[in-house]
Scaffold this active site. Sequence first.
Site, short mmCIF file in Angstrom:
data_model
loop_
_atom_site.label_atom_id
_atom_site.label_comp_id
_atom_site.label_asym_id
_atom_site.label_seq_id
_atom_site.Cartn_x
_atom_site.Cartn_y
_atom_site.Cartn_z
N HIS A 25 0.83 -1.21 0.00
CA HIS A 25 0.00 0.00 0.00
C HIS A 25 0.86 1.25 0.00
CE1 HIS A 25 0.51 1.75 4.05
NE2 HIS A 25 0.70 0.51 4.46
N CYS A 26 0.26 2.35 -0.44
CA CYS A 26 0.89 3.67 -0.35
C CYS A 26 -0.11 4.59 0.36
CB CYS A 26 1.28 4.18 -1.73
SG CYS A 26 -0.10 4.39 -2.90
N TRP A 27 -0.07 5.88 0.08
CA TRP A 27 -0.94 6.82 0.79
C TRP A 27 -2.39 6.74 0.32
CZ3 TRP A 27 -2.70 9.30 4.59
CH2 TRP A 27 -3.47 10.46 4.48
#
Length: 339
Positions: free
Chosen positions: A93-95
């Site tokens: 995941h990222c932001w």
Amino acid sequence: MIKPLPVEQFLEKAKTQPIIDVRSPGEYERGHIVGAVNIPLFENHERAEVGTRYKKVGKESAFLMGLDIVGPKLSGFVKKANKVAPNKEVLVHCWRGGMRSGSFATLLNSAGMKVSTMIGGYKAYRNYILDEFRKPLNIIVLGGKTGSGKTEVLYELEKQGEQILDLEGLANHKGSSFGMLGQAPQPMTEHFENMLYEKFSKLDTNRRIWVEDESRNIGCCNIPDGLWQQMRVANVAFIDVQKEIRIKRLVNEYAQFSFEELKTATDRILKRLGGQHHKAALEALAQGDFSIGTDIALTYYDKAYLHGLSKREPSKVKTFEINENNPIATAKRILEATN
């Protein structure tokens, strides 16, 4: 294969699969999913540079700049991911669940890994966990003036089969001006909330959950609003421990610290103590008379705690007079009266 998952399914998979957080180290330090490993696509300064390029020049230029930065790192990313997920299944995941996690997932998928990403990214995760604290909970607050030994009683309740959330333990702070002494550095509020959710998610919300009576802020950590609002209207088991017992407990706990550390903590409550009491407390501490110094400090803390208790609905507060330092017996007595 890359499979986008909503937050709840992503977290369910996280029980058996590792998580790679590809945000920058600064974002990760501010707060991350407990157990997630940080393999940043961009370092802090690189992320700032790409962001500046995006604002000043445009999306395409920022994208190309990002490729130039990331290109030399690709093999390293795969090697690190293989160490994190030797079985070739991993969560990423990222932001916001956009380009960073998508690019990283595509790379790992090309390297033969089975990857799941989180729809909406870490931002969606944060919204999800804060909403979870707003759901109706069966909270019971363990109350008591400073030095009552509430934490010890809380853990005795757990040993006797009850569910607890140790807010102070997660915050690395005991709540008072002296509460940081001897503690590890506090997490940022965002990560405190993440750690709290990690503990909370393992509890049965159909059963009652015990927490200590706290101010909204525990040091620099804030209790999530959804949980805090429920704590304020919950039933309270108030252990009214004799002052002499509390003084002895606090002396045993804090007399080990230097005069300078104790002075700094006392200075923080100068306005609340008043000049005369503040001066007398410091004089007592300087002379090694910790009992007198503690007694003076409790003048303020007891008054403040009782003021907060008075704002609760009286019918929801059950008082237990305690005249011995025996957390086991206190926990049993509380359970006998609340079961």
